[in-house]
Design an enzyme around this catalytic site. Structure first.
Site, short mmCIF file in Angstrom:
data_model
loop_
_atom_site.label_atom_id
_atom_site.label_comp_id
_atom_site.label_asym_id
_atom_site.label_seq_id
_atom_site.Cartn_x
_atom_site.Cartn_y
_atom_site.Cartn_z
N GLY A 145 13.67 14.25 -16.78
CA GLY A 145 14.28 13.25 -15.92
C GLY A 145 14.82 13.87 -14.57
O GLY A 145 14.54 13.29 -13.47
N GLN A 173 16.68 5.79 -18.87
CA GLN A 173 17.72 5.16 -19.82
C GLN A 173 17.00 3.94 -20.29
O GLN A 173 17.38 3.12 -21.41
CB GLN A 173 18.99 4.77 -19.48
CG GLN A 173 19.78 6.01 -19.08
CD GLN A 173 20.40 6.69 -20.48
OE1 GLN A 173 20.23 6.03 -21.72
NE2 GLN A 173 20.76 7.97 -20.40
N SER A 175 11.99 10.26 -19.34
CA SER A 175 12.54 11.58 -19.88
C SER A 175 12.19 11.36 -21.47
O SER A 175 12.89 10.60 -22.11
CB SER A 175 13.83 12.31 -19.66
OG SER A 175 14.07 13.47 -20.11
N HIS A 210 13.23 13.09 -24.30
CA HIS A 210 14.23 13.35 -25.47
C HIS A 210 15.14 11.91 -25.42
O HIS A 210 15.75 11.77 -26.42
CB HIS A 210 15.10 14.39 -25.12
CG HIS A 210 15.81 14.28 -24.00
ND1 HIS A 210 17.44 14.33 -24.26
CD2 HIS A 210 15.95 14.52 -22.70
CE1 HIS A 210 18.04 14.19 -22.96
NE2 HIS A 210 17.01 14.36 -22.05
N THR A 243 2.57 25.91 -15.41
CA THR A 243 1.77 25.44 -16.52
C THR A 243 2.03 24.33 -17.24
O THR A 243 3.65 24.18 -17.58
CB THR A 243 1.68 26.58 -17.65
OG1 THR A 243 1.26 28.11 -16.99
CG2 THR A 243 0.59 26.39 -18.84
N CYS A 301 25.66 14.85 -18.39
CA CYS A 301 25.53 15.64 -17.22
C CYS A 301 26.65 16.03 -16.22
O CYS A 301 26.73 16.71 -15.40
CB CYS A 301 24.44 15.19 -16.39
SG CYS A 301 22.75 15.31 -17.05
#
Length: 373
Positions: free
Chosen positions: A69, A177, A197, A199, A235, A320
């Protein structure tokens, strides 16, 4: 440990983990290589891209894979700025955006951009009248998060999107979220870019996706980049992307069932708080999996530590920023100041959360309040 911090991260889905191992061991070629091993990896990559395009009901030409994210938000914003529809140096964003957005805005301000940050109305949403009032002739970009990670409110993305289109303003939305919790098809139709994102919906860490309107002409942020059509260097993580696609399919396909589960858990949790309800400030949420609250007179950090000692993992806001010991950004955006702003705690439910877990957490919070107030 009873886990109540699913907004921070989720455990990896078992089927997604198996797909990751299979892809990493059998489709290990570089997807950009021209030999057969590279072709196999490329086919898996494009199959996954088509899956995400289906989730959003968009063209797969607009789907790009990232490391998550934060990178997605940064590159989404920078890419839109390279393709702005008119001249100008003004950007509008929310005061409670994820740190990856706010930090990007701070960096842009240093480069001469004028940034306007919108606070929340008492209901935890951006007031559309306030938004209209700050639009200027030189406003070229808006970045508004779809779902607030701390209290679970949803912003009026479709309405904001219509205003942006009328004023020829590009629109980015952080949907990290909300993906897998609500239908994002109307959101994808309302924005020029959005970020998710893996996870956050039981996929692997270190992988995410961005939808970028394929009709826009843009320049790579890093010159000479060839991976992902120039969107990002490095990559491509094909095994992670394939695993994320499996997790995403489960999340998108079952969100209505999970939502009912979370509503039941939320009701039981709030009922368990009855003995201390008079001391609590509970914030309304559009996402029933998120409970944001304050307990008057007790710092969130104290409650979190006490809960942890009793075997419950809760948080004091977005993962975060908690290490900074700063008030939750949502509290600041709501105008909650001083000691009250540091009283905030967040409880978030997941698929594994059981009714008894919720009741036990409620009982633990009641005891913590009784022992400390």
């Amino acid at each position: 440990m009873k886990y109540f911090d699913y907004a921070a991260t989720c455990p990896l889905d078992q089927e997604a983990a198996e797909v990751y191992v299979k892809a990493a061991s059998s489709y290990y070629g570089n997807s950009s290589s021209l030999h057969d091993a590279g072709d196999q990896a490329h086919e898996l990559l494009e199959y996954s891209r088509a899956q995400f395009a289906c989730f959003f009901s968009v063209s797969k030409d607009g789907v790009y894979f990232t490391s998550g994210g934060s990178e997605g938000n940064f590159l989404g914003i920078q890419t839109l700025l390279s393709s702005k529809l008119k001249k100008g140096k003004h950007i509008i964003t929310g005061a409670a955006e994820h740190s990856s957005v706010l930090n990007t805005m701070d960096k842009l301000r240093e480069s001469g951009w004028d940034i306007t940050k919108l606070s929340f109305a008492p209901d935890g949403r951006i007031n559309l009248a306030d938004f209209l009032n700050v639009i200027r002739e030189d406003t070229v970009l808006v970045s508004i998060q779809h779902a607030n990670p701390e209290i679970g409110t949803l912003q009026p993305i479709e309405e904001i999107g219509r205003v942006c289109q009328e004023h020829r303003i590009l629109f980015h939305s952080d949907c990290v979220q909300s993906f897998g919790k609500v239908n994002l098809v109307p959101v994808a139709r309302s924005v020029d870019s959005l970020t998710i994102s893996g996870h956050k919906f039981y996929g692997p860490k270190g992988v995410g996706a961005v939808y970028l309107n394929p009709e826009l002409r843009w320049d790579p942020y890093v010159p000479g980049t060839t991976h992902e059509g120039g969107f990002r260097p490095g990559t491509v993580n094909v095994p992670g992307i394939a695993a994320m696609a499996v997790a995403a399919e489960k999340a998108v396909g079952g969100w209505e069932v999970y939502e009912k589960h979370y509503r039941t858990l939320r009701e039981a949790f709030l009922k368990s708080l009855n003995p201390i309800l008079a001391k609590c400030n509970l914030y309304k949420a559009d996402l029933p999996s998120t409970v944001g609250m304050r307990i008057n007179g007790l710092e969130g950090q104290l409650i979190m530590n006490e809960a942890n000692q009793r075997g419950f993992a809760i948080s004091t806001g977005s993962a975060c920023q908690v290490s900074q010991q700063a008030p939750a950004k949502t509290m600041v955006a709501l105008g909650v100041e001083g000691k009250a702003a540091k009283e905030f705690i967040r409880i978030t439910f997941g698929r594994e959360t059981e009714m008894e877990d919720v009741r036990q957490l409620g009982d633990a919070l009641v005891k913590i309040v009784g022992e400390n107030l």
